[in-house]
Design a protein around this motif. Structure first.
Motif, mmCIF file in Angstrom:
data_model
loop_
_atom_site.group_PDB
_atom_site.id
_atom_site.type_symbol
_atom_site.label_atom_id
_atom_site.label_comp_id
_atom_site.label_asym_id
_atom_site.label_seq_id
_atom_site.Cartn_x
_atom_site.Cartn_y
_atom_site.Cartn_z
ATOM 1 N N GLY A 26 0.780 -1.231 0.000
ATOM 2 C CA GLY A 26 0.000 0.000 0.000
ATOM 3 C C GLY A 26 0.808 1.275 0.000
ATOM 4 N N SER A 27 2.126 1.193 0.199
ATOM 5 C CA SER A 27 2.963 2.391 0.218
ATOM 6 C C SER A 27 3.325 2.807 -1.207
ATOM 7 C CB SER A 27 4.236 2.140 1.027
ATOM 8 O OG SER A 27 5.051 1.148 0.401
ATOM 9 N N ASP A 28 3.767 4.046 -1.343
ATOM 10 C CA ASP A 28 4.206 4.590 -2.629
ATOM 11 C C ASP A 28 5.343 5.550 -2.337
ATOM 12 O OD1 ASP A 28 4.605 5.665 -5.110
ATOM 13 O OD2 ASP A 28 2.548 6.364 -5.407
ATOM 14 N N LEU A 29 6.560 5.120 -2.599
ATOM 15 C CA LEU A 29 7.754 5.894 -2.238
ATOM 16 C C LEU A 29 8.655 6.074 -3.447
ATOM 17 C CD1 LEU A 29 9.632 7.217 -0.112
ATOM 18 C CD2 LEU A 29 10.590 4.933 0.294
ATOM 19 N N ARG A 30 9.133 7.297 -3.610
ATOM 20 C CA ARG A 30 10.144 7.587 -4.628
ATOM 21 C C ARG A 30 11.429 8.027 -3.925
ATOM 22 N NH1 ARG A 30 10.490 8.305 -10.002
ATOM 23 N NH2 ARG A 30 12.270 9.519 -10.750
ATOM 24 N N GLY A 36 4.674 -2.566 -1.848
ATOM 25 C CA GLY A 36 4.115 -1.304 -2.286
ATOM 26 C C GLY A 36 4.786 -0.883 -3.584
ATOM 27 N N ARG A 37 4.507 0.339 -3.998
ATOM 28 C CA ARG A 37 5.144 0.909 -5.184
ATOM 29 C C ARG A 37 6.442 1.579 -4.738
ATOM 30 N NH1 ARG A 37 3.742 3.359 -10.241
ATOM 31 N NH2 ARG A 37 5.738 4.015 -11.159
ATOM 32 N N LEU A 38 7.543 1.222 -5.395
ATOM 33 C CA LEU A 38 8.851 1.770 -5.047
ATOM 34 C C LEU A 38 9.587 2.161 -6.314
ATOM 35 C CD1 LEU A 38 11.094 2.402 -2.987
ATOM 36 C CD2 LEU A 38 11.853 0.019 -3.225
ATOM 37 N N THR A 39 9.980 3.411 -6.391
ATOM 38 C CA THR A 39 10.776 3.898 -7.517
ATOM 39 C C THR A 39 12.067 4.476 -6.960
ATOM 40 O OG1 THR A 39 8.759 4.471 -8.730
ATOM 41 C CG2 THR A 39 10.832 5.414 -9.519
#
Length: 253
Positions: free
Chosen positions: A120-124, A153-156
Motif C-alpha cells: 500500500g505504500s508509494d515511495l520515490r 508497495g510501489r517503489l521507484t
C-alpha cells in the motif's frame, strides 16, 4: 491556503579534516523523524548514525538527507534500523532524497540498513552523488519488496553518480503495483523480493578497473566509465542479499 500533507524533514551532516589526520563534524543536524547521532569512530574516520524517531516515510512525507565529506575527511554514515515505507491517510506518495558530496582525497561510506516497501505504500527515492576526482566512495542500497507474507508497495528508486563533474551512472528501478510491465519477470527481478547494489569508487580503478563478472550466487560486478564499479544482486530475502553484497565487495579488495 491548505498546508501540504505529510511531514517535511531534513538532516545534514558535514565532515571536515582536522589538519592532524582526523575528522571533525562541524555540522550534525536533524529534525522531526530524522535524528542524527555521532558514534565512536575508528582512526581518522568519523561515524554517524541516522535514527528514525517515528515510523515512515508515510504517504505525503518528504525527507531529505545531505552528507558531505569535505577534502581530507573520512566519514561513515549508517542507520540504526531499516526504513519502512508505509501508506499514508491520503493518496499522495512519499519522497526520500539523498544528496552526497565527497571532496578531494576524502572518503564516504554510505551504509544504511534496508528499505522495506510495505503493501500500500508509494515511495520515490532519489540518490545523487557528486565525487571529486580523487574521492573514495562505498555506497550500499538494499530494497526489500514487502514484509513477510505481504505484497510490496510501489517503489521507484533513481541513483546518479558523477565523478569530477562527469556522469558515470544514472539508473532507475521501479517495482510494485503500477510499475512498468516486466519488473518482476525474467528480465527484471524474476520473482525475487530483495534487490541491492554497491557503488565503489577508488582512484586506483582509473588504471586497474575491476573485471566484469558474475559471482557465485548471482551478484554481478560491472566497471563503470570512470574509477568506479557497480555491484548488483537480487535475492529471496534481505539476509541473503546482504551476504551476496558482502561477498562481492570482498572480491574487489
Amino acid at each position: 491556503m491548505t498546508a501540504p500533507a505529510g511531514v517535511r524533514a531534513r538532516a545534514h551532516v558535514l565532515a571536515r579534516g582536522d589538519g592532524r589526520g582526523g575528522t571533525v563534524l562541524p555540522v550534525l543536524e536533524g529534525e522531526g523523524p530524522l535524528t542524527v547521532r555521532r558514534t565512536r569512530g575508528s582512526g581518522a574516520e568519523a561515524r554517524v548514525v541516522l535514527v528514525g524517531a517515528m515510523s515512515g516515510p508515510l504517504g505525503g512525507d518528504h525527507f531529505t538527507v545531505t552528507a558531505e565529506a569535505a577534502p581530507g575527511a573520512r566519514l561513515r554514515v549508517g542507520s540504526a534500523a531499516a526504513t519502512l515505507a508505509l501508506p499514508g491517510q491520503g493518496k499522495a506518495g512519499a519522497r526520500y532524497d539523498v544528496r552526497l558530496t565527497v571532496g578531494e582525497d576524502a572518503e564516504l561510506h554510505w551504509l544504511p540498513e534496508q528499505l522495506i516497501s510495505a503493501h500500500g505504500s508509494d515511495l520515490r527515492v532519489t540518490t545523487r552523488v557528486d565525487l571529486a576526482a580523487t574521492a573514495r566512495l562505498l555506497l550500499r542500497e538494499e530494497q526489500v519488496l514487502g514484509r513477510s507474507g505481504e505484497q510490496p508497495g510501489r517503489l521507484t528508486s533513481r541513483l546518479t553518480v558523477r565523478i569530477d563533474g562527469r556522469s558515470v551512472l544514472d539508473q532507475e528501478l521501479a517495482c510494485g503495483p503500477g510499475a512498468p510491465g516486466g519488473w518482476d519477470g525474467p528480465a527484471g527481478l524474476a520473482g525475487h523480493r530483495a534487490v541491492g547494489q554497491l557503488v565503489v569508487a577508488r582512484p586506483e580503478f582509473a588504471t586497474a578497473p575491476p573485471t566484469a563478472r558474475v559471482l557465485a550466487g548471482g551478484a554481478a560486478v560491472m566497471p563503470l566509465a570512470g574509477p568506479c564499479a557497480l555491484v548488483t544482486a537480487v535475492a529471496s530475502d534481505a539476509l541473503r542479499l546482504r551476504r551476496l553484497l558482502d561477498e562481492a565487495l570482498a572480491s574487489l579488495d
